[in-house]
Enzyme design. Structure first.
Site, PDB file in Angstrom:
ATOM      1  CG  ASP A 226      48.712  -4.824 -22.984  1.00 40.42           C
ATOM      2  OD1 ASP A 226      49.249  -5.165 -24.054  1.00 40.42           O
ATOM      3  OD2 ASP A 226      48.987  -3.770 -22.390  1.00 40.42           O
TER       4      ASP A 226
ATOM      5  CG  ASP B 171      59.283  -3.516 -24.148  1.00 40.04           C
ATOM      6  OD1 ASP B 171      58.733  -3.319 -25.250  1.00 40.04           O
ATOM      7  OD2 ASP B 171      58.867  -4.356 -23.330  1.00 40.04           O
TER       8      ASP B 171
END
Lengths: 274, 201
Positions: free
Chosen positions: A11, A134
């Site tokens: 990330d 997600d």
């Protein structure tokens, strides 16, 4: 025999030169893990099968920092590279591939404009079009009363899965299983599936979610969200029927190396590349 | 000089990076004159057979000439498939026809398509670019596979429901269905072996 893939995920906060890899629990308690190029190189040397870079700032202004990271990484890293965050137009795919990436992952942009999947897969090929989903469980009392949603029976009761966008900050009400099927029809080559219920918890992947999507589509599914141990990865393959497992913090903070995890899986009969 | 043919297809940077890593200079080129002077040609490729053949139209002759002159040639992924006569992907489109045979769709039968990820090789015939390689894992991404008329040119296969052609070799022509430039250190060894086949090296 096709091996199950282990994919470290970086990330990336690109607001500093060269970027930095961060990891937070539900976007809180952000920990700094290192520079993207250094971590990617370390994971490659440890035996990672693929590496995912996610631009968590998802900002167009930082595109150049991301392409620089990809260019520098691919000079020394010879496994597939996937880039996500801020990919909105077919030309974004082309630019990332030119920098040395092999695949791009989109979530919010694909939900806002599903035709992007058709267009991008025509330009760069399905194999380069990864869809990030997600998903969050939405429990229902009576499965028969939710005719417009695909209901899955889980350990905690019946639920459907709700797609979120903007890194989990907004929910769409779109059924994740139906969306995954549509993505495949539109030309997506792979699903990167993150459980919003499990992300950052270290309680293990949501294998009800993984199995439901993996069985609904005929393209590979990468399980993501919630891994805390090598056993969780084993479960993603056996219970979750996933093709690949993505993990971040267990690798970043040296709880386990990629090599350790793969040896563990091999011992338990999972085909992996050692 | 090794010339990587740029015909508007795929991730050319990675294969160049692979050669750079093993200390070999390459040039990515669209220029036929540069290809004429090349010691070795590399034909990468991702995408569809038909589109690739369209883009290869202006390079067909130079590829044939290079191969006929006995100079080393490496095809990767779609760059392997276009060496064959034809493909089920785009019927009616003629391939480079350097190898006789057809490119077939991988039978689905409960398997996910494309065949994507790391799969291990089975070496079936000796081939210099696979020196030192055994049942190693290589990175594949494809929905079609080549079926040569002459099975003796198959150097390695990989199993995905059925045995798929993973590498072919004949004299100075080498091709891999997998991506050596994405197959870690073992993949780089294949590039090294290819470089060794260049007489000036």
């Amino acid at each position: 025999m096709l091996a199950k893939r282990i994919i470290p995920c970086l990330d990336c906060d690109l607001n500093v030169p060269h970027g930095r890899v961060v990891k937070g629990v539900e976007f809180k308690q952000i920990r700094y893990a290192g520079e993207p190029v250094d971590l990617a190189t370390r994971y490659y040397e440890e035996g990672a099968d693929e590496i995912v870079f996610l631009d968590i700032t998802a900002s167009h202004e930082r595109r150049e920092t991301m392409t620089d990271v990809i260019k520098a990484t691919t000079e020394n890293v010879f496994v597939p590279i996937c880039v996500g965050g801020g990919i909105r137009k077919p030309e974004d795919y082309v630019n990332m591939l030119k920098a040395g990436a092999d695949k791009c992952s989109t979530n919010t942009a694909a939900i806002h404009n599903p035709d992007l999947i058709n267009e991008a897969s025509k330009v760069v090929g399905s194999q380069a079009c990864v869809i990030g989903i997600d998903a969050k469980r939405r429990y229902v009392e009576n499965p028969k009363e939710s005719e417009d949603k695909i209901i899955v029976e889980t350990d905690k009761g019946y639920c459907w899965f709700d797609c979120s966008i903007y890194g989990g900050r907004e929910f769409t009400g779109i059924d994740a299983i139906a969306w995954a099927i549509e993505c495949e029809e539109r030309g997506a080559g792979e699903i990167l599936l993150t459980s919003m219920d499990r992300d950052g918890t270290k309680d293990g992947y949501d294998n009800y979610l993984n199995k439901a999507i993996s069985e609904a589509v005929n393209i590979p599914v990468i399980a993501s969200g919630g891994v805390g141990s090598p056993e969780h990865i084993y479960n993603a393959f056996t219970q979750g029927k996933a093709d690949a497992a993505l993990a971040a913090s267990i690798f970043h903070f040296k709880e386990y190396s990629v090599g350790f995890v793969k040896k563990y899986l091999k011992k338990r009969g999972i085909p992996v590349r050692l | 000089m090794i010339v990587i043919i740029n015909y508007g297809s795929g991730n050319l940077k990675s294969i160049k990076n692979g050669f750079t890593k093993i200390g070999e200079e390459t040039v990515i080129s669209q220029d036929i004159r540069e290809m004429e002077k090349a010691d070795a040609l590399v034909l990468p490729g991702v995408g569809a057979f038909g589109t690739a053949m369209e883009h290869l139209e202006s390079y067909k002759d130079i590829i044939h000439e290079h191969i006929n002159n006995g100079k080393p040639f490496l095809g990767v992924c779609l760059g392997l498939q276009v060496l064959f006569t034809k493909s089920q992907e785009n019927k009616g489109v003629k391939g480079l026809d350097i190898f006789k045979g057809e490119v077939m769709k991988i039978p689905e039968e409960g398997l996910k398509i494309p065949h994507m990820g790391w799969n291990n090789l089975k070496i079936v015939n000796e081939c210099s670019i696979l020196d030192g390689i055994e049942n190693d894992y290589m990175y594949f991404v494809h929905s079609y596979y080549a079926k040569p008329d002459d099975e003796d040119i198959i150097a390695a296969t990989t199993n995905y429901g059925i045995d798929l052609t993973a590498a072919v070799c004949r004299d100075n022509v080498f091709a891999t269905q997998f991506h050596p430039e994405k197959s870690g250190e073992v993949g780089l060894n294949i590039l090294k072996n290819f470089v060794k086949s260049i007489p000036s090296k």
